[in-house]
Each structure stands twice: as C-alpha cells, then as structure tokens.
Motif scaffolding. Structure first.
Motif, PDB file in Angstrom:
ATOM      1  N   UNK A  95       4.163  13.879 -13.087  1.00 33.59           N
ATOM      2  CA  UNK A  95       4.259  12.406 -13.114  1.00 33.59           C
ATOM      3  C   UNK A  95       5.553  11.941 -12.453  1.00 33.59           C
ATOM      4  N   UNK A  96       6.659  12.613 -12.797  1.00 34.12           N
ATOM      5  CA  UNK A  96       7.956  12.240 -12.217  1.00 34.12           C
ATOM      6  C   UNK A  96       7.956  12.500 -10.710  1.00 34.12           C
ATOM      7  N   UNK A  97       7.384  13.631 -10.293  1.00 30.55           N
ATOM      8  CA  UNK A  97       7.313  13.947  -8.858  1.00 30.55           C
ATOM      9  C   UNK A  97       6.468  12.915  -8.122  1.00 30.55           C
ATOM     10  N   UNK A 141       5.844   8.344  -4.431  1.00 32.54           N
ATOM     11  CA  UNK A 141       5.388   6.962  -4.230  1.00 32.54           C
ATOM     12  C   UNK A 141       6.518   6.075  -3.720  1.00 32.54           C
ATOM     13  N   UNK A 142       7.751   6.499  -3.972  1.00 30.54           N
ATOM     14  CA  UNK A 142       8.904   5.719  -3.521  1.00 30.54           C
ATOM     15  C   UNK A 142       9.626   6.357  -2.334  1.00 30.54           C
ATOM     16  N   UNK A 182      13.318   0.114 -11.009  1.00 34.73           N
ATOM     17  CA  UNK A 182      11.962   0.421 -11.480  1.00 34.73           C
ATOM     18  C   UNK A 182      12.022   0.841 -12.939  1.00 34.73           C
ATOM     19  N   UNK A 183      11.022   0.453 -13.708  1.00 31.35           N
ATOM     20  CA  UNK A 183      10.942   0.867 -15.106  1.00 31.35           C
ATOM     21  C   UNK A 183      10.137   2.163 -15.192  1.00 31.35           C
ATOM     22  N   UNK A 225       1.364   4.617 -14.060  1.00 33.44           N
ATOM     23  CA  UNK A 225       0.597   4.570 -12.795  1.00 33.44           C
ATOM     24  C   UNK A 225       0.196   5.963 -12.322  1.00 33.44           C
ATOM     25  N   UNK A 226       0.938   6.970 -12.771  1.00 34.35           N
ATOM     26  CA  UNK A 226       0.742   8.328 -12.229  1.00 34.35           C
ATOM     27  C   UNK A 226       0.368   9.350 -13.294  1.00 34.35           C
TER      28      UNK A 226
END
Length: 324
Positions: free
Chosen positions: A95-97, A102-103, A210-211, A218-219
């Motif tokens: 999720x973090x990756x 995405x950014x 970003x929160x 989202x992921x």
C-alpha cells in the motif's frame, strides 16, 4: 565451527567467506564477483548480482511463514500495541509503495522519512526498498535547521512524516518543524505524506500535503512489483550527526548490506526464524535501520518497534516486553 575460526577465515579468504554468506539471501540474478576493491576505500560487493532488500525481508517469507508475527509496534506513550504477520506487513508495504508510485516516486528517487517509532515508519522504509527508491531517515528529535540541511542534500521527491511523536506522555509536534524546515531549505519536495495520529492540531498545505489514511484507502488491494536492483545500488542515505561540521551523507549499498546483516544474525546474534528481536535504538540511527528493520526481518524473525522511554510506565518496561 567456532566464531574465531570463522572470523579468521573472513579475513584470510574474504571472497570465499562472503561468497558463502551471500547464500543467506535471495539473488534474482547471481553476482559474478564477490568483491571489487580496485578503487580503495570504495568497495563494490557482489557486482553483477540483482536483489532487493524488501523482497528478502518480506516477500520471501510468505511461502513458509505468512502467519508468523513479523512486526510488533508497541507504544507506552499512546498505550497501543499492534502485531503484524508477514502477510499483513507485505500488504501494508505494498500500500505504501503504491502511494509512492501514484505520486511519481521511482527507482533512484529519494524519500525523506521524519517519523516517530511507529509501524508506518517501517512500512515507509521497506516500501522504498521495494521500488528501488532511496530512503533518508532523519531522527525525529532533530530541529528544523538540521532537517533543512538534509532536505537540501538528499533532494527528496517526497517526505513521509507524522503530525506528532510523543515523549514522556506529551505530544511532540513534528509537522510545524517540518514546515519550517521546508521554508528554510532551498530545495522543495513535491509531496508530504502525513500520518495523522490524532495527537495535535496541524495545518496542511494544499496541493503538497497528503493524508496517509486517505491515500492508503485508495490503494488497499494494490500489489507493487519488486524492482530488482544491482547489488551496488544505493539502499539508503544516512547523515552523520553534524556535531563536528556539515552533516555528511553516508550511502549504503543493497547487496553487501543485506549479506552483512544476514550474516551477523547467524554468527553474532544466533537468531533463528520465528524468534523475536528487540533492539531499543531508533530508526533515525544506523543501528535502528539495521537491527530494528532489516536484519530481523531478513532472518524471518519478529522485530519489536518501541515508542517510549525506558522509564514509562516504570523502569521495568523493557523487561516486561522481554518476558512477553
């Protein structure tokens, strides 16, 4: 074999010894040379080999021990304790990756991590390794000017932080220090990812901040493929304290670092998969990188991340954790 004989062998026959230790980790592509020391003091270990720190610390354990505890995050500041299995750690790191990807964070980009000792800091480090990004963890106790000099040097595409840490039962705001550091720095990161722990009020910068909870949502089901990197690829930058001048960024490679850690777990700490390791350092220091995050996980062990002092709620807290 005794420790002494192994130590002697490592000095007399470094290629033989370290070539053997290299079997402790997974190589996606085998290396063609153990050590190239043609340009001292710069050593190139395991040239030609492809590997990945996150794969070795997390993914490769999914086959044999998916439901074994990998990470235990304990805070005597917030009275929270949460354990993650290897499978759950794998999901959180993905999720973090995915948030990074995405950014626009990609292989070779730097991510600066300015975090308290919470599970998300572990996810943030492993997610960098997963995609071949280079993390620069800055100790959460550092003030704005120290943080600014590290931002200018590393030029991170993204900064991961929490709105606050906690010490001795009091919230320690991180976000205002980070905002000030970004103002002081000539280099401006594109994005700041904030883990909101609900400890203090803080302001956000539109378009930049970003929160984490929102982004994670989202992921939730995203899986991010492993970026196989050269053994000589930089895994992280960690700065000297700067007490004797300008902080110097020390770069650590990937292959040599992974092999050295796996080897110490076997020969020095005598740790076995399924056991638990508790290192009381902080991820802002090299001991924390090595023996809170990477080494225990490389070895299939559970690692304890502890937020708090050795005296809260009383001086027996560490022994209580050991007993548990």
């Amino acid at each position: 074999m005794s420790y002494k004989s192994e130590h002697e062998r490592s000095i007399k026959d470094p290629d033989g010894f370290w070539g053997e230790q290299a079997k402790l980790i997974h190589w996606e592509k085998p290396f063609n040379k153990v050590l190239d020391y043609a340009n001292p003091p710069f050593a190139k270990w395991f040239e030609g080999g492809l590997t990945n720190l996150c794969y070795n610390a997390v993914d490769r354990h999914l086959k044999d021990r998916p439901d074994q505890i990998a990470l235990v995050a304990v805070s005597t500041e917030t009275n929270l304790e949460k354990a993650y299995t290897f499978k759950e750690l794998y999901e959180e790191v993905n999720r973090m990756a995915a948030i990074y990807k995405a950014n626009g964070v990609k292989k070779g980009d730097r991510v600066l991590i300015y975090m308290p000792m919470i599970a998300e800091a572990c996810f943030a480090m492993l997610a960098c390794a997963r995609i071949g990004a280079i993390h620069s963890v800055v100790f959460g106790g550092f003030a704005s000017h120290s943080l600014a000099s590290r931002i200018d040097d590393a030029k991170p595409k993204m900064i991961v932080t929490a709105e606050a840490g906690a010490r001795g039962g009091k919230a320690v705001p991180y976000k205002p220090l980070l905002d000030e550091a970004i103002t002081l720095a000539s280099y401006k990161p594109e994005k700041v990812l904030i883990v909101n722990r609900g400890l203090t009020e803080f302001t956000t910068v539109a378009g930049r901040d970003l929160d984490y909870a929102t982004e994670r949502q989202k992921h939730l089901n995203d899986l991010v493929p492993i970026e196989w990197v050269d053994a000589t690829h930089t895994s992280y930058i960690l700065y000297t304290s700067g007490t004797t001048g300008k902080p110097k960024g020390v770069q650590r490679d990937t292959g040599g670092y992974a092999v050295a850690l796996a080897s110490t777990m076997k020969h020095i700490f005598c740790g076995n998969p399924g056991e638990t390791m508790f290192c009381t350092s902080d991820i802002g220091w090299v001991v924390g990188h090595s023996y809170i995050i990477y080494a225990p996980l490389l070895n299939g062990m559970a690692t304890i991340m502890y937020e708090g002092t050795p005296l809260r709620p009383d001086a027996g807290i560490w022994w209580e954790l050991v007993e548990k």
